[in-house]
Design a protein around this motif. Sequence first.
Motif, PDB file in Angstrom:
ATOM      1  N   LEU A   5       0.859  -1.195   0.000  1.00  0.00           N
ATOM      2  CA  LEU A   5       0.000   0.000   0.000  1.00  0.00           C
ATOM      3  C   LEU A   5       0.887   1.234   0.000  1.00  0.00           C
ATOM      4  N   PHE A   6       0.814   1.996  -1.086  1.00  0.00           N
ATOM      5  CA  PHE A   6       1.548   3.271  -1.166  1.00  0.00           C
ATOM      6  C   PHE A   6       0.618   4.363  -0.645  1.00  0.00           C
ATOM      7  N   LEU A   7       1.158   5.176   0.242  1.00  0.00           N
ATOM      8  CA  LEU A   7       0.333   6.230   0.852  1.00  0.00           C
ATOM      9  C   LEU A   7       0.936   7.604   0.583  1.00  0.00           C
ATOM     10  N   ASN A   8       0.089   8.609   0.577  1.00  0.00           N
ATOM     11  CA  ASN A   8       0.516  10.018   0.465  1.00  0.00           C
ATOM     12  C   ASN A   8       1.335  10.309  -0.793  1.00  0.00           C
ATOM     13  N   ILE A   9       1.017   9.617  -1.877  1.00  0.00           N
ATOM     14  CA  ILE A   9       1.771   9.837  -3.133  1.00  0.00           C
ATOM     15  C   ILE A   9       1.505  11.277  -3.579  1.00  0.00           C
ATOM     16  N   LYS A  10       2.572  12.012  -3.827  1.00  0.00           N
ATOM     17  CA  LYS A  10       2.381  13.418  -4.232  1.00  0.00           C
ATOM     18  C   LYS A  10       1.508  13.494  -5.481  1.00  0.00           C
ATOM     19  N   SER A  11       1.826  12.639  -6.452  1.00  0.00           N
ATOM     20  CA  SER A  11       0.950  12.560  -7.620  1.00  0.00           C
ATOM     21  C   SER A  11       1.076  11.186  -8.269  1.00  0.00           C
ATOM     22  N   LEU A  12      -0.085  10.577  -8.531  1.00  0.00           N
ATOM     23  CA  LEU A  12      -0.136   9.294  -9.240  1.00  0.00           C
ATOM     24  C   LEU A  12      -0.443   9.661 -10.695  1.00  0.00           C
ATOM     25  N   VAL A  13       0.544   9.455 -11.555  1.00  0.00           N
ATOM     26  CA  VAL A  13       0.530  10.060 -12.894  1.00  0.00           C
ATOM     27  C   VAL A  13       0.193   9.019 -13.962  1.00  0.00           C
ATOM     28  N   GLN A  14      -0.538   9.458 -14.969  1.00  0.00           N
ATOM     29  CA  GLN A  14      -0.908   8.602 -16.110  1.00  0.00           C
ATOM     30  C   GLN A  14      -1.736   7.420 -15.602  1.00  0.00           C
ATOM     31  N   VAL A  15      -2.889   7.771 -15.034  1.00  0.00           N
ATOM     32  CA  VAL A  15      -3.718   6.771 -14.380  1.00  0.00           C
ATOM     33  C   VAL A  15      -5.122   6.879 -14.979  1.00  0.00           C
ATOM     34  N   GLU A  16      -5.744   5.744 -15.275  1.00  0.00           N
ATOM     35  CA  GLU A  16      -7.079   5.770 -15.909  1.00  0.00           C
ATOM     36  C   GLU A  16      -8.002   4.803 -15.197  1.00  0.00           C
ATOM     37  N   ASP A  17      -9.216   5.241 -14.969  1.00  0.00           N
ATOM     38  CA  ASP A  17     -10.214   4.389 -14.351  1.00  0.00           C
ATOM     39  C   ASP A  17     -11.023   3.661 -15.424  1.00  0.00           C
ATOM     40  N   LYS A  18     -11.318   4.411 -16.491  1.00  0.00           N
ATOM     41  CA  LYS A  18     -12.101   3.809 -17.581  1.00  0.00           C
ATOM     42  C   LYS A  18     -11.150   3.228 -18.630  1.00  0.00           C
ATOM     43  N   GLU A  19     -11.705   2.726 -19.719  1.00  0.00           N
ATOM     44  CA  GLU A  19     -10.875   2.137 -20.786  1.00  0.00           C
ATOM     45  C   GLU A  19      -9.931   3.195 -21.358  1.00  0.00           C
ATOM     46  N   PRO A  20      -8.610   3.009 -21.253  1.00  0.00           N
ATOM     47  CA  PRO A  20      -7.698   4.031 -21.758  1.00  0.00           C
ATOM     48  C   PRO A  20      -7.614   4.013 -23.288  1.00  0.00           C
ATOM     49  N   PRO A  21      -7.202   5.124 -23.878  1.00  0.00           N
ATOM     50  CA  PRO A  21      -7.024   5.120 -25.337  1.00  0.00           C
ATOM     51  C   PRO A  21      -5.809   4.272 -25.719  1.00  0.00           C
ATOM     52  N   ALA A  22      -5.715   3.876 -26.988  1.00  0.00           N
ATOM     53  CA  ALA A  22      -4.564   3.075 -27.442  1.00  0.00           C
ATOM     54  C   ALA A  22      -3.302   3.937 -27.514  1.00  0.00           C
ATOM     55  N   PHE A  23      -3.500   5.250 -27.737  1.00  0.00           N
ATOM     56  CA  PHE A  23      -2.378   6.203 -27.759  1.00  0.00           C
ATOM     57  C   PHE A  23      -2.966   7.592 -27.647  1.00  0.00           C
ATOM     58  N   ARG A  24      -2.138   8.587 -27.381  1.00  0.00           N
ATOM     59  CA  ARG A  24      -2.622   9.969 -27.374  1.00  0.00           C
ATOM     60  C   ARG A  24      -1.933  10.732 -28.501  1.00  0.00           C
ATOM     61  N   ALA A  25      -2.725  11.483 -29.265  1.00  0.00           N
ATOM     62  CA  ALA A  25      -2.208  12.168 -30.448  1.00  0.00           C
ATOM     63  C   ALA A  25      -2.491  13.661 -30.370  1.00  0.00           C
ATOM     64  N   GLY A  26      -1.711  14.441 -31.127  1.00  0.00           N
ATOM     65  CA  GLY A  26      -1.968  15.876 -31.266  1.00  0.00           C
ATOM     66  C   GLY A  26      -2.099  16.562 -29.920  1.00  0.00           C
ATOM     67  N   LYS A  27      -3.133  17.386 -29.793  1.00  0.00           N
ATOM     68  CA  LYS A  27      -3.342  18.163 -28.561  1.00  0.00           C
ATOM     69  C   LYS A  27      -3.509  17.259 -27.337  1.00  0.00           C
ATOM     70  N   ASP A  28      -4.057  16.054 -27.561  1.00  0.00           N
ATOM     71  CA  ASP A  28      -4.285  15.138 -26.425  1.00  0.00           C
ATOM     72  C   ASP A  28      -2.985  14.676 -25.777  1.00  0.00           C
ATOM     73  N   MET A  29      -1.867  14.887 -26.472  1.00  0.00           N
ATOM     74  CA  MET A  29      -0.598  14.473 -25.850  1.00  0.00           C
ATOM     75  C   MET A  29      -0.271  15.313 -24.623  1.00  0.00           C
ATOM     76  N   ASP A  31      -2.500  15.805 -22.356  1.00  0.00           N
ATOM     77  CA  ASP A  31      -3.288  15.241 -21.234  1.00  0.00           C
ATOM     78  C   ASP A  31      -2.483  14.172 -20.505  1.00  0.00           C
ATOM     79  N   LEU A  32      -2.453  14.296 -19.211  1.00  0.00           N
ATOM     80  CA  LEU A  32      -1.778  13.284 -18.406  1.00  0.00           C
ATOM     81  C   LEU A  32      -2.597  13.120 -17.130  1.00  0.00           C
ATOM     82  N   PRO A  33      -3.638  12.281 -17.178  1.00  0.00           N
ATOM     83  CA  PRO A  33      -4.537  12.175 -16.029  1.00  0.00           C
ATOM     84  C   PRO A  33      -3.763  11.774 -14.773  1.00  0.00           C
ATOM     85  N   SER A  34      -3.970  12.523 -13.698  1.00  0.00           N
ATOM     86  CA  SER A  34      -3.195  12.301 -12.469  1.00  0.00           C
ATOM     87  C   SER A  34      -4.099  12.459 -11.262  1.00  0.00           C
TER      88      SER A  34
END
Length: 425
Positions: A5-29, A31-34
Amino acid sequence: MKNILFLNIKSLVQVEDKEPPAFRAGKDMQDLPSIENAFLFVENGKVKEFGRMQDLNDEQKSVWLDSSSIEKIDATGKFILPSFVDSHTHIVYAGSREKEFEDRINGLTYEQIAQNGGGILNSAKRLQQTSEDELYHAAKARLFEMIGFGTGAAEIKSGYGLTVEDEIKMLRVIQKLKEISPIEIKSTFLGAHAFPKEISREKYMSLLVDEMIPQVAQENLADYCDVFCDRGFFTVEETDKILNVATKYGLKAKLHANELDTSGGVQIGVKHGARSVDHLEHMGESEINSLLSSAKAGNLTMPTLLPSTAFFLRLEYAPARKLIESGLPVSLATDYNPGSSPSGNMPFVLSLACIHMQMSPEEAINAATLNAAYAIELEKTHGIIRKNADANFILTKNMPSLAFLPYSFGSHLIESVFVRGEKQN
Ligand code: NIG
Ligand code: FE
């Protein structure tokens, strides 16, 4: 296996709850859900649960926090992000080539050195004289060094054998690495890396298509077939011929293209449905349109940029901004090899991408994780932190921000690397 169990993580980066995209393109690059101030629970090597610290519920608190069988790691001030995917390496090689490095310091170019017996043929000569066992141990050390820099999946190419026997020898070494490696490895046949001097061009072409590819496929030694399609190496016509045969034998294409010239490599890669085309220092409108057409057709060929090669050879950097602003994705890799990029350091590649290709830290992280996973068909399992997937990620040292990672070039900010929930270092 210990649950963590990791606690108090300053930021959990590039994390998705729903189905993630296969890649991120253009402006979407960008986006880095955290999740800021997060927790992350790893059970049996898988990501079981994550969320905000304040949302840890009473049941989770009483079960997890009180359990002595769950290791707790306080990640105050630290980031967790998916491990990097290094989708382009040549780590099976013999010896090193610092003499050529000195020749370049004295003014020779990479191409001049290659024409004078150096370059790929120099590495081939040495590899032919080196045993499978020796190659295996040297490559294994490089692989574990890469893991220490945060790499959690990698591709490895042959291409320094240039005879049937020695190409197979290289691929067997990669096969053995696959067997012992904690991280996922993809294998690429790159017999078409250079033309050996000892036999004619025609004879080598027939060795490639009539002997090597059939044997590689029969022994199931490679996932991909690569060709160095560029000025002075393989022509577009030769590349076309090789990829036709590779496809027939079930090997997908990945190309070295447009490193030295606008050689037509990108277009021929797209024609063959290549999973990626790599290098791309020389890109015109036609190349960009060709990649866009692959995306439109739903079979994107991933443009993969290798800035440490441009750095090491003092080439022009690939036009990352132009690609991203055209709406394309890009991915990043090290190209770890003895001639043009003797380094498997992904964080340094991120720094170069930001400094010399004007990619933002968010774009660079997308390029080195999710998009890089796509480049070797691992986007369903790697490159993003998601529930029930293998717990493959990096815990950083204390950092004030995510941008601090590429900003602090040359610093070692990777504290630990976890592969399937096991700490590697
Ligand atoms: O990806 N460009 C072709 N092949 C390698 C370099 C190989 C070498 O110089 O040994 C590359 O840069
Ligand atoms: Fe390469």
